[in-house]
Write an enzyme that holds these catalytic residues in place. Structure first.
Site, short mmCIF file in Angstrom:
data_model
loop_
_atom_site.label_atom_id
_atom_site.label_comp_id
_atom_site.label_asym_id
_atom_site.label_seq_id
_atom_site.Cartn_x
_atom_site.Cartn_y
_atom_site.Cartn_z
N SER A 141 -27.44 -12.84 3.87
CA SER A 141 -28.70 -12.72 3.08
C SER A 141 -28.38 -13.27 1.65
O SER A 141 -29.33 -13.43 0.85
CB SER A 141 -28.82 -11.20 2.89
OG SER A 141 -29.05 -10.50 4.00
N HIS A 162 -32.00 -17.67 7.70
CA HIS A 162 -31.82 -16.45 6.95
C HIS A 162 -33.35 -15.81 7.66
O HIS A 162 -34.42 -16.07 6.94
CB HIS A 162 -31.96 -16.39 5.69
CG HIS A 162 -32.11 -15.19 4.75
ND1 HIS A 162 -33.01 -14.90 3.79
CD2 HIS A 162 -31.82 -13.96 5.41
CE1 HIS A 162 -32.89 -13.44 3.41
NE2 HIS A 162 -31.86 -12.92 4.57
N GLU A 174 -35.74 -18.59 6.30
CA GLU A 174 -35.06 -19.63 5.15
C GLU A 174 -34.15 -20.16 5.79
O GLU A 174 -33.23 -19.73 6.32
CB GLU A 174 -34.84 -18.73 3.78
CG GLU A 174 -35.53 -18.13 2.87
CD GLU A 174 -34.86 -17.52 1.78
OE1 GLU A 174 -33.88 -16.52 1.89
OE2 GLU A 174 -35.06 -17.42 0.48
N ASN A 212 -34.01 -13.01 -1.35
CA ASN A 212 -33.32 -11.98 -2.12
C ASN A 212 -32.99 -12.07 -3.44
O ASN A 212 -32.39 -11.10 -4.17
CB ASN A 212 -31.75 -11.78 -1.48
CG ASN A 212 -32.28 -11.14 0.14
OD1 ASN A 212 -32.94 -10.20 0.00
ND2 ASN A 212 -31.85 -11.37 1.17
N1 LIG Z 1 -31.20 -5.87 7.29
C1 LIG Z 1 -31.81 -6.71 6.85
O1 LIG Z 1 -33.02 -6.44 6.39
C2 LIG Z 1 -31.45 -8.16 6.81
C3 LIG Z 1 -32.46 -9.03 6.72
C4 LIG Z 1 -31.93 -10.38 6.76
C5 LIG Z 1 -30.54 -10.71 6.98
N2 LIG Z 1 -29.82 -9.88 6.93
C6 LIG Z 1 -28.37 -10.08 7.12
O2 LIG Z 1 -28.13 -10.02 8.59
C7 LIG Z 1 -26.65 -9.70 8.88
C8 LIG Z 1 -26.52 -8.48 9.66
O3 LIG Z 1 -27.53 -7.54 9.21
P1 LIG Z 1 -28.08 -6.25 9.79
O4 LIG Z 1 -28.91 -5.54 9.01
O5 LIG Z 1 -28.26 -6.53 11.31
O6 LIG Z 1 -26.60 -5.27 10.01
P2 LIG Z 1 -26.21 -4.12 10.93
O7 LIG Z 1 -25.22 -3.30 10.32
O8 LIG Z 1 -27.40 -3.41 11.55
O9 LIG Z 1 -25.44 -5.04 12.01
C9 LIG Z 1 -24.05 -5.54 11.88
C10 LIG Z 1 -23.71 -5.74 13.08
O10 LIG Z 1 -22.39 -6.70 13.16
C11 LIG Z 1 -21.47 -6.24 13.83
N3 LIG Z 1 -20.31 -6.67 13.35
C12 LIG Z 1 -19.24 -6.47 12.35
N4 LIG Z 1 -18.16 -7.16 12.43
C13 LIG Z 1 -18.35 -8.11 13.44
C14 LIG Z 1 -17.48 -8.92 14.05
N5 LIG Z 1 -16.24 -9.50 13.33
N6 LIG Z 1 -17.85 -9.77 15.05
C15 LIG Z 1 -19.10 -9.38 15.86
N7 LIG Z 1 -19.94 -8.46 15.28
C16 LIG Z 1 -19.32 -7.79 14.02
C17 LIG Z 1 -21.46 -4.59 13.55
O11 LIG Z 1 -20.74 -4.10 14.75
C18 LIG Z 1 -23.11 -4.44 13.94
O12 LIG Z 1 -23.39 -4.45 15.27
C19 LIG Z 1 -26.17 -9.38 7.48
O13 LIG Z 1 -25.33 -10.67 6.85
C20 LIG Z 1 -27.35 -9.28 6.40
O14 LIG Z 1 -27.29 -9.64 5.06
C21 LIG Z 1 -30.03 -8.41 7.09
#
Ligand SMILES: NC(=O)c1ccc[n+]([C@@H]2O[C@H](COP(=O)([O-])OP(=O)(O)OC[C@H]3O[C@@H](n4cnc5c(N)ncnc54)[C@H](O)[C@@H]3O)[C@@H](O)[C@H]2O)c1
Length: 305
Positions: A141, A162, A174, A212
């Site tokens: 993000s 993104h 993005e 963001n």
């Molecule tokens: N939540 C949002 O609205 C959003 C929107 C766009 C982008 N993002 C980005 O997407 C990414 C994930 O966010 P999310 O909301 O899905 O988080 P989340 O907490 O729902 O999921 C993260 C997942 O990553 C896994 N993980 C952690 N370390 C790991 C590793 N070393 N190898 C493999 N898996 C691993 C965790 O077990 C978990 O299942 C982040 O970079 C976040 O910034 C989030």
């Protein structure tokens, strides 16, 4: 190509027959949380590509697949897809708990937690394990694509992709080239996003990119208003929903995104710009310290059943 076009182009094809998008025949997704799962879902259900979904433990990938089954059932119930289409979508997705399970994918989309150390370790491993031709994308993000790319020996094949949350619904991706990303990789990434039914924008590699850089200070300010007792959470949200026609208030949105993710993004903005206007709210930090991550943990600014 938009979602409807992709779905209608599937009509008449043998359902489940995997196609290729340019050189991409197989996709890897890292992280089976809310974003990774959504990305895997769209890649299989819309683009009809085989997907390998990777997470640290079987408990995590199992949790993700339970959620995917729910998404498929919902889409079948709404007559968006047939039961046969759903069954074959499910068959296109396999899971792994080891990086080596991604050795034969052509395109990886990393969606693990928003943490530079975690992402750097993942990209180092991917660089060693994936085919030399594979493109490595991150759904970060806010973290610098150039910084993530620098841990690999293929910086020209590393790119930001993104997606927005929830991935099956939100139309935008993005695309963020790092300093070394090649023009061909940028084009292939845009083509894949288009085949997933998404509209793309191309954004420079600055902290928070565009979405963001604008959204998080707004959410952070809403938490600061809550912190100083300016209004209740409900009144802050209602003011913005009814007063500015936002689909949801900033605090509801923060819970939906994940308070840990919001905090991590604010820290990246603050540390990488050095500008005090991005200082994360103390209350936001306190919620995360308490393990109150928002909707995904059952408690955040609001409480969820
Ligand atoms: N939540 C949002 O609205 C959003 C929107 C766009 C982008 N993002 C980005 O997407 C990414 C994930 O966010 P999310 O909301 O899905 O988080 P989340 O907490 O729902 O999921 C993260 C997942 O990553 C896994 N993980 C952690 N370390 C790991 C590793 N070393 N190898 C493999 N898996 C691993 C965790 O077990 C978990 O299942 C982040 O970079 C976040 O910034 C989030």
């Amino acid at each position: 190509m938009n979602t409807i076009k992709v779905l209608s182009s599937l009509k008449g094809q043998v359902r489940g027959m995997s196609s290729a998008v340019g050189n991409v025949k197989r996709v890897g997704v890292i992280g089976s949380g809310q974003m990774g799962l959504g990305i895997a879902y769209v890649a299989a259900n819309v683009t009809r590509l085989p997907v390998v979904l990777m997470d640290v433990s079987q408990a995590q990938t199992d949790k993700g697949m339970v959620f995917m089954d729910k998404l498929l059932q919902k889409d079948v119930a709404k007559n968006k897809i047939t039961a046969e289409h759903a069954k074959l979508t499910r068959e296109l997705v396999s899971t792994t708990n080891s990086m080596s399970g991604l050795s034969d994918v052509d395109f990886v989309i990393e969606a693990a937690s928003e943490n530079l150390n975690i992402k750097s370790a993942i990209f180092r491993d991917l660089d060693a394990i994936c085919k030399p031709s594979s493109i490595l994308a991150t759904n970060t993000s806010s973290i610098s694509i150039t910084k993530i790319a620098a841990v690999t020996k293929r910086a020209e094949q590393v790119i930001g992709m993104h997606f927005m949350n929830p991935v099956p619904v939100m139309k935008l991706v993005e695309i963020i080239p790092g300093l070394a990303t090649s023009a061909d990789v940028l084009q292939e990434t845009r083509d894949l996003a288009a085949a997933m039914g998404k509209t793309t924008t191309v954004v420079q590699d600055i902290p928070g990119f565009v979405a963001n850089r604008l959204l998080m200070p707004y959410i952070n300010e809403a938490v600061m208003l809550l912190e100083c007792g300016a209004a209740s959470a409900e009144d802050i949200d209602t003011t913005m929903k009814l007063g500015t026609n936002m689909p949801m208030g900033p605090l509801t949105l923060a819970d939906f995104i994940g308070l840990d993710t919001c905090l991590a993004i604010m820290k990246v903005l603050h540390e990488n710009t050095g500008d005090s206007k991005y200082r994360p709210s103390v209350l936001l930090q306190k919620y995360v310290d308490a393990g109150w991550m928002g909707k995904k943990s059952g408690k955040g600014i609001y409480t969820y059943k």
